[in-house]
Scaffold this active site. Structure first.
Site, PDB file in Angstrom:
ATOM      1  N   SER A  14       4.263 -55.309   4.551  1.00 24.61           N
ATOM      2  CA  SER A  14       4.349 -53.861   4.788  1.00 24.61           C
ATOM      3  C   SER A  14       4.866 -53.678   6.214  1.00 24.61           C
ATOM      4  O   SER A  14       4.517 -54.439   7.102  1.00 24.61           O
ATOM      5  CB  SER A  14       2.946 -53.251   4.680  1.00 24.61           C
ATOM      6  N   HIS A  39       8.544 -54.159   2.456  1.00 27.07           N
ATOM      7  CA  HIS A  39       7.812 -53.085   1.765  1.00 27.07           C
ATOM      8  C   HIS A  39       7.663 -51.910   2.723  1.00 27.07           C
ATOM      9  O   HIS A  39       6.893 -51.972   3.689  1.00 27.07           O
ATOM     10  CB  HIS A  39       6.433 -53.629   1.365  1.00 27.07           C
ATOM     11  N   ASP A  41       6.340 -48.432   3.635  1.00 24.84           N
ATOM     12  CA  ASP A  41       5.281 -47.499   3.212  1.00 24.84           C
ATOM     13  C   ASP A  41       5.651 -46.082   3.630  1.00 24.84           C
ATOM     14  O   ASP A  41       5.481 -45.699   4.785  1.00 24.84           O
ATOM     15  CB  ASP A  41       3.939 -47.927   3.821  1.00 24.84           C
ATOM     16  N   MET A  43       5.164 -42.174   3.565  1.00 30.93           N
ATOM     17  CA  MET A  43       4.078 -41.224   3.353  1.00 30.93           C
ATOM     18  C   MET A  43       4.522 -39.834   3.827  1.00 30.93           C
ATOM     19  O   MET A  43       5.115 -39.701   4.893  1.00 30.93           O
ATOM     20  CB  MET A  43       2.842 -41.655   4.141  1.00 30.93           C
ATOM     21  N   HIS A  72       7.826 -47.729  -1.046  1.00 33.95           N
ATOM     22  CA  HIS A  72       6.571 -47.341  -1.707  1.00 33.95           C
ATOM     23  C   HIS A  72       6.397 -45.859  -1.416  1.00 33.95           C
ATOM     24  O   HIS A  72       5.962 -45.483  -0.325  1.00 33.95           O
ATOM     25  CB  HIS A  72       5.412 -48.182  -1.148  1.00 33.95           C
ATOM     26  N   MET A  74       4.725 -42.827  -1.305  1.00 34.56           N
ATOM     27  CA  MET A  74       3.442 -42.125  -1.387  1.00 34.56           C
ATOM     28  C   MET A  74       3.726 -40.662  -1.024  1.00 34.56           C
ATOM     29  O   MET A  74       3.372 -40.152   0.050  1.00 34.56           O
ATOM     30  CB  MET A  74       2.425 -42.757  -0.423  1.00 34.56           C
ATOM     31  N   MET A 143      -2.805 -50.587  -6.630  1.00 32.34           N
ATOM     32  CA  MET A 143      -3.328 -50.394  -5.271  1.00 32.34           C
ATOM     33  C   MET A 143      -4.704 -51.022  -5.157  1.00 32.34           C
ATOM     34  O   MET A 143      -5.573 -50.776  -6.011  1.00 32.34           O
ATOM     35  CB  MET A 143      -3.420 -48.896  -4.948  1.00 32.34           C
ATOM     36  N   PHE A 149      -3.251 -45.682   4.667  1.00 34.02           N
ATOM     37  CA  PHE A 149      -3.412 -46.393   5.947  1.00 34.02           C
ATOM     38  C   PHE A 149      -3.438 -47.902   5.722  1.00 34.02           C
ATOM     39  O   PHE A 149      -3.906 -48.381   4.688  1.00 34.02           O
ATOM     40  CB  PHE A 149      -4.733 -45.969   6.636  1.00 34.02           C
ATOM     41  N   ASP A 183      -1.380 -54.249  -3.474  1.00 36.19           N
ATOM     42  CA  ASP A 183      -1.042 -53.663  -2.190  1.00 36.19           C
ATOM     43  C   ASP A 183      -2.300 -53.101  -1.519  1.00 36.19           C
ATOM     44  O   ASP A 183      -2.921 -52.193  -2.040  1.00 36.19           O
ATOM     45  CB  ASP A 183      -0.036 -52.528  -2.441  1.00 36.19           C
TER      46      ASP A 183
HETATM   47  C1  DX5 Z   1      -1.397 -48.329   2.165  1.00 36.67           C
HETATM   48  C2  DX5 Z   1      -0.089 -49.085   1.975  1.00 36.67           C
HETATM   49  C3  DX5 Z   1      -0.251 -50.582   1.992  1.00 36.67           C
HETATM   50  C4  DX5 Z   1      -0.961 -51.083   3.223  1.00 36.67           C
HETATM   51  C5  DX5 Z   1      -0.882 -52.592   3.336  1.00 36.67           C
HETATM   52  O1  DX5 Z   1      -1.217 -46.981   1.795  1.00 36.67           O
HETATM   53  O2  DX5 Z   1       0.498 -48.740   0.738  1.00 36.67           O
HETATM   54  O3  DX5 Z   1       1.051 -51.188   1.906  1.00 36.67           O
HETATM   55  O4  DX5 Z   1      -0.397 -50.514   4.354  1.00 36.67           O
HETATM   56  O5  DX5 Z   1      -1.446 -52.911   4.559  1.00 36.67           O
HETATM   57  P1  DX5 Z   1      -2.875 -53.671   4.596  1.00 36.67           P
HETATM   58  O6  DX5 Z   1      -2.593 -55.056   4.057  1.00 36.67           O
HETATM   59  O7  DX5 Z   1      -3.213 -53.649   6.051  1.00 36.67           O
HETATM   60  O8  DX5 Z   1      -3.805 -52.905   3.735  1.00 36.67           O
HETATM   61 ZN    ZN Z   2       2.392 -49.933   0.216  1.00 35.39          ZN
END
Ligand code: DX5
Ligand code: ZN
Length: 262
Positions: A14, A39, A41, A43, A72, A74, A143, A149, A183
């Site tokens: 990530s 990956h 993330d 948001m 990803h 979100m 998930m 986070f 994840d």
């Molecule tokens: C959370 C993310 C994950 C997360 C992975 O919303 O989708 O990808 O950041 O990081 P760790 O391994 O620190 O949970």
């Molecule tokens: Zn993710």
């Protein structure tokens, strides 16, 4: 439990824990360290209580690495954002089932954009939510934290759901076409259970040497971390229990062992 060897094992970092002031260098260093994909993330501050990376930032790093990017998403409006992240250089989009009232159409639209379509399930969402769209996806993401986070605790009660999704993929004969990604909270102490439950793509974030140190440490730790983590996951898939997994003493040894494993 040993499973078929045809399933590849990939570690995907990530970007959340990376140094956001140097993302181009960071993705280049991750590539040099041997990871398989990046990956992102994404948001939007609506679907999850956090706001991270827009498509222009992803696009700004595209030229710094040849690795595949997965977004990803979100976000509350994946249909609106999908094309932007494909233009930014993401070859795979992961939408949340919970954000898609018309999930079947959303996944088909992603494919029509020329990207691979994947679907993510939040902890409370049952595996059955993807039962009627497995033919439209190349990956299901289970998930193992509540999204929003990095650095959260791995939710072990997701393992029966991982097993159920793996069973659905196997029963449909889709093992070679549909990956199972987990994840959240994945690291050396949780990867064996997640891989053993059926995951074959594992997201490394704050819980793994990949991202918890500065960039200089990153190269050393990442090689070491990725190969050790890969060895663990790969050995677990072969049914070799944790008692046989040992920490490698050097990057060379970890690489040689991982190479032998593959
Ligand atoms: C959370 C993310 C994950 C997360 C992975 O919303 O989708 O990808 O950041 O990081 P760790 O391994 O620190 O949970
Ligand atoms: Zn993710």
């Amino acid at each position: 439990a040993s499973v078929g060897m045809s399933r590849r094992v990939e570690i995907a970092p990530s970007v959340l824990p990376c140094d956001f002031s140097r993302l181009g260098e960071e993705v280049a260093a991750l590539e040099a360290a041997g990871v398989d994909r990046i990956h992102w993330d994404i948001m939007d501050g609506q679907f999850v209580p956090n706001l991270t990376i827009g498509p222009d930032v992803v696009a700004a790093t595209r030229a710094h690495t040849s690795l595949p990017f997965e977004a990803h998403l979100m976000v509350l409006t994946p249909d609106v954002m999908a094309a932007r992240y494909v233009e930014a250089g993401c070859s795979r989009l992961i939408v949340h089932a919970e954000a898609c009232p018309h999930l079947h159409r959303t996944l088909a639209n992603i494919a029509s954009l020329g990207a691979k379509a994947s679907v993510a399930l939040n902890p409370a969402t049952p595996a059955s939510a993807v039962a009627h769209v497995l033919d439209l996806v190349d990956m299901v993401l289970v998930m193992t934290v509540n999204p929003g986070f990095g650095g959260q605790q791995y939710i072990a009660t997701m393992e029966p759901k991982i097993r159920e999704v793996r069973r659905m993929i196997t029963e449909r004969g889709l093992t070679d076409r549909v990956d199972l990604e987990v994840d959240g909270g994945i690291g050396p102490s949780t990867i064996a259970a997640a891989a053993g439950a059926g995951a074959n793509i594992l997201i490394a974030g704050n819980n793994d040497p990949i991202s918890s140190k500065g960039i200089d440490m990153l190269k050393a730790e990442t090689f070491f971390g990725v190969y050790v983590v890969s060895i663990r996951a790969n050995w677990w898939l072969r049914g070799i229990g944790d008692e046989n997994v040992h920490e490698c003493r050097s990057i060379e040894e970890a690489k040689a062992e991982a190479q032998a494993d593959y």
